[in-house]
Design a protein around this motif. Sequence first.
Motif, PDB file in Angstrom:
ATOM      1  N   PRO A  35      36.689  -8.809 -36.610  1.00  0.00           N
ATOM      2  CA  PRO A  35      35.494  -9.119 -35.823  1.00  0.00           C
ATOM      3  C   PRO A  35      35.895  -9.372 -34.370  1.00  0.00           C
ATOM      4  O   PRO A  35      37.046  -9.728 -34.083  1.00  0.00           O
ATOM      5  N   ASN A  36      34.955  -9.197 -33.470  1.00  0.00           N
ATOM      6  CA  ASN A  36      35.244  -9.338 -32.043  1.00  0.00           C
ATOM      7  C   ASN A  36      35.169 -10.796 -31.603  1.00  0.00           C
ATOM      8  O   ASN A  36      34.190 -11.236 -31.002  1.00  0.00           O
ATOM      9  N   PHE A  37      36.207 -11.544 -31.899  1.00  0.00           N
ATOM     10  CA  PHE A  37      36.289 -12.934 -31.483  1.00  0.00           C
ATOM     11  C   PHE A  37      36.771 -13.015 -30.030  1.00  0.00           C
ATOM     12  O   PHE A  37      37.437 -12.099 -29.542  1.00  0.00           O
ATOM     13  N   PRO A  38      36.477 -14.110 -29.336  1.00  0.00           N
ATOM     14  CA  PRO A  38      36.951 -14.271 -27.952  1.00  0.00           C
ATOM     15  C   PRO A  38      38.474 -14.331 -27.885  1.00  0.00           C
ATOM     16  O   PRO A  38      39.145 -14.690 -28.857  1.00  0.00           O
ATOM     17  N   ASP A  39      39.038 -13.997 -26.704  1.00  0.00           N
ATOM     18  CA  ASP A  39      40.484 -13.882 -26.563  1.00  0.00           C
ATOM     19  C   ASP A  39      41.225 -15.201 -26.732  1.00  0.00           C
ATOM     20  O   ASP A  39      42.435 -15.205 -26.984  1.00  0.00           O
ATOM     21  N   TRP A  40      40.522 -16.337 -26.595  1.00  0.00           N
ATOM     22  CA  TRP A  40      41.221 -17.610 -26.785  1.00  0.00           C
ATOM     23  C   TRP A  40      41.563 -17.844 -28.258  1.00  0.00           C
ATOM     24  O   TRP A  40      42.422 -18.670 -28.580  1.00  0.00           O
ATOM     25  N   PHE A  41      40.904 -17.082 -29.163  1.00  0.00           N
ATOM     26  CA  PHE A  41      41.181 -17.225 -30.596  1.00  0.00           C
ATOM     27  C   PHE A  41      42.374 -16.335 -30.951  1.00  0.00           C
ATOM     28  O   PHE A  41      42.266 -15.111 -30.982  1.00  0.00           O
ATOM     29  N   ARG A  42      43.504 -16.969 -31.186  1.00  0.00           N
ATOM     30  CA  ARG A  42      44.730 -16.236 -31.523  1.00  0.00           C
ATOM     31  C   ARG A  42      45.336 -16.797 -32.807  1.00  0.00           C
ATOM     32  O   ARG A  42      45.613 -18.002 -32.883  1.00  0.00           O
ATOM     33  N   VAL A  43      45.521 -15.933 -33.784  1.00  0.00           N
ATOM     34  CA  VAL A  43      46.163 -16.323 -35.043  1.00  0.00           C
ATOM     35  C   VAL A  43      47.111 -15.208 -35.464  1.00  0.00           C
ATOM     36  O   VAL A  43      47.141 -14.125 -34.871  1.00  0.00           O
ATOM     37  N   GLY A  44      47.886 -15.471 -36.494  1.00  0.00           N
ATOM     38  CA  GLY A  44      48.841 -14.488 -36.982  1.00  0.00           C
ATOM     39  C   GLY A  44      48.192 -13.373 -37.784  1.00  0.00           C
ATOM     40  O   GLY A  44      47.030 -13.467 -38.205  1.00  0.00           O
ATOM     41  N   PRO A  45      48.939 -12.279 -38.030  1.00  0.00           N
ATOM     42  CA  PRO A  45      48.397 -11.152 -38.790  1.00  0.00           C
ATOM     43  C   PRO A  45      47.889 -11.510 -40.182  1.00  0.00           C
ATOM     44  O   PRO A  45      46.902 -10.932 -40.648  1.00  0.00           O
ATOM     45  N   ARG A  46      48.546 -12.451 -40.866  1.00  0.00           N
ATOM     46  CA  ARG A  46      48.072 -12.822 -42.202  1.00  0.00           C
ATOM     47  C   ARG A  46      46.671 -13.434 -42.126  1.00  0.00           C
ATOM     48  O   ARG A  46      45.789 -13.109 -42.920  1.00  0.00           O
ATOM     49  N   ALA A  47      46.482 -14.340 -41.163  1.00  0.00           N
ATOM     50  CA  ALA A  47      45.165 -14.965 -41.013  1.00  0.00           C
ATOM     51  C   ALA A  47      44.125 -13.931 -40.601  1.00  0.00           C
ATOM     52  O   ALA A  47      42.990 -13.943 -41.104  1.00  0.00           O
ATOM     53  N   TRP A  48      44.516 -13.023 -39.690  1.00  0.00           N
ATOM     54  CA  TRP A  48      43.577 -11.975 -39.289  1.00  0.00           C
ATOM     55  C   TRP A  48      43.213 -11.086 -40.482  1.00  0.00           C
ATOM     56  O   TRP A  48      42.070 -10.631 -40.604  1.00  0.00           O
ATOM     57  N   LYS A  95      55.381 -12.646 -37.323  1.00  0.00           N
ATOM     58  CA  LYS A  95      55.631 -13.912 -36.625  1.00  0.00           C
ATOM     59  C   LYS A  95      55.129 -13.845 -35.189  1.00  0.00           C
ATOM     60  O   LYS A  95      55.878 -14.030 -34.222  1.00  0.00           O
ATOM     61  N   ILE A  96      53.846 -13.559 -35.033  1.00  0.00           N
ATOM     62  CA  ILE A  96      53.214 -13.443 -33.727  1.00  0.00           C
ATOM     63  C   ILE A  96      51.791 -13.972 -33.818  1.00  0.00           C
ATOM     64  O   ILE A  96      51.223 -14.082 -34.908  1.00  0.00           O
ATOM     65  N   LYS A  97      51.224 -14.295 -32.665  1.00  0.00           N
ATOM     66  CA  LYS A  97      49.826 -14.692 -32.569  1.00  0.00           C
ATOM     67  C   LYS A  97      49.076 -13.600 -31.809  1.00  0.00           C
ATOM     68  O   LYS A  97      49.555 -13.116 -30.778  1.00  0.00           O
ATOM     69  N   LEU A  98      47.909 -13.244 -32.298  1.00  0.00           N
ATOM     70  CA  LEU A  98      47.193 -12.099 -31.752  1.00  0.00           C
ATOM     71  C   LEU A  98      45.720 -12.414 -31.505  1.00  0.00           C
ATOM     72  O   LEU A  98      45.114 -13.196 -32.228  1.00  0.00           O
ATOM     73  N   THR A  99      45.148 -11.742 -30.500  1.00  0.00           N
ATOM     74  CA  THR A  99      43.699 -11.720 -30.333  1.00  0.00           C
ATOM     75  C   THR A  99      43.139 -10.680 -31.295  1.00  0.00           C
ATOM     76  O   THR A  99      43.888  -9.965 -31.972  1.00  0.00           O
ATOM     77  N   SER A 100      41.829 -10.558 -31.330  1.00  0.00           N
ATOM     78  CA  SER A 100      41.236  -9.540 -32.210  1.00  0.00           C
ATOM     79  C   SER A 100      41.659  -8.142 -31.785  1.00  0.00           C
ATOM     80  O   SER A 100      41.978  -7.298 -32.633  1.00  0.00           O
TER      81      SER A 100
END
Length: 207
Positions: A109-122, A35-40
Amino acid sequence: MTETAPTRAESLPVAPVRSGAIVLARHGEPALSRKIKLTSDGYRDWWGRYEVGGLLEGQTPPDCLVEQADHSVIYHSTRPRAIETARAVARGRPLIEDPIFIEAPLPPPNFPDWFRVGPRAWGVISRFWWWAFDHHGEGEESRDQAKVRARQAADMLEARAAQGDDVLVLAHGFFNGMVGMELTRRGWRCTRDRGFQYWCGRKFEKR
């Protein structure tokens, strides 16, 4: 010279040993919040902690896995979540630990830091990049290397099942899927499919 007629026992054909079944099951639920949002970079760190973490407390393995373990040779990967799953299912039966069953890597993949999604999506994104583009870092297992490992794992499981033993593998979702695909190519049939969720698995039998 007079030949001696074969005895009745000698004249009977020897029945071939029936191949055992192979069950590929995923570990229980790990003790790491999604239940968190993360950068790459954040996901890379999260996955590292996932790999060394154990199971969420209070889980009970399903009866179907426990019953399967009661009459199977049990293999598991070297990751803590798989070790704890195997111990919960085996209830004191002998276990065989083997790193060949560890999960395929999930380098994001090395996406920019503004892209934040949860672990499942990552996990979905990282797996797609790894599989479709063979994206991996230095020293990390490539897609083709993982395919070779899946073939080696299938070799080992087939050899054990050929002795007549049922085999239960307690490991990881995607790599179990790779081994299952390899078994299917070799003529094994999936006779029971409970999916890829925690504590779930698929049973393969020789056609």
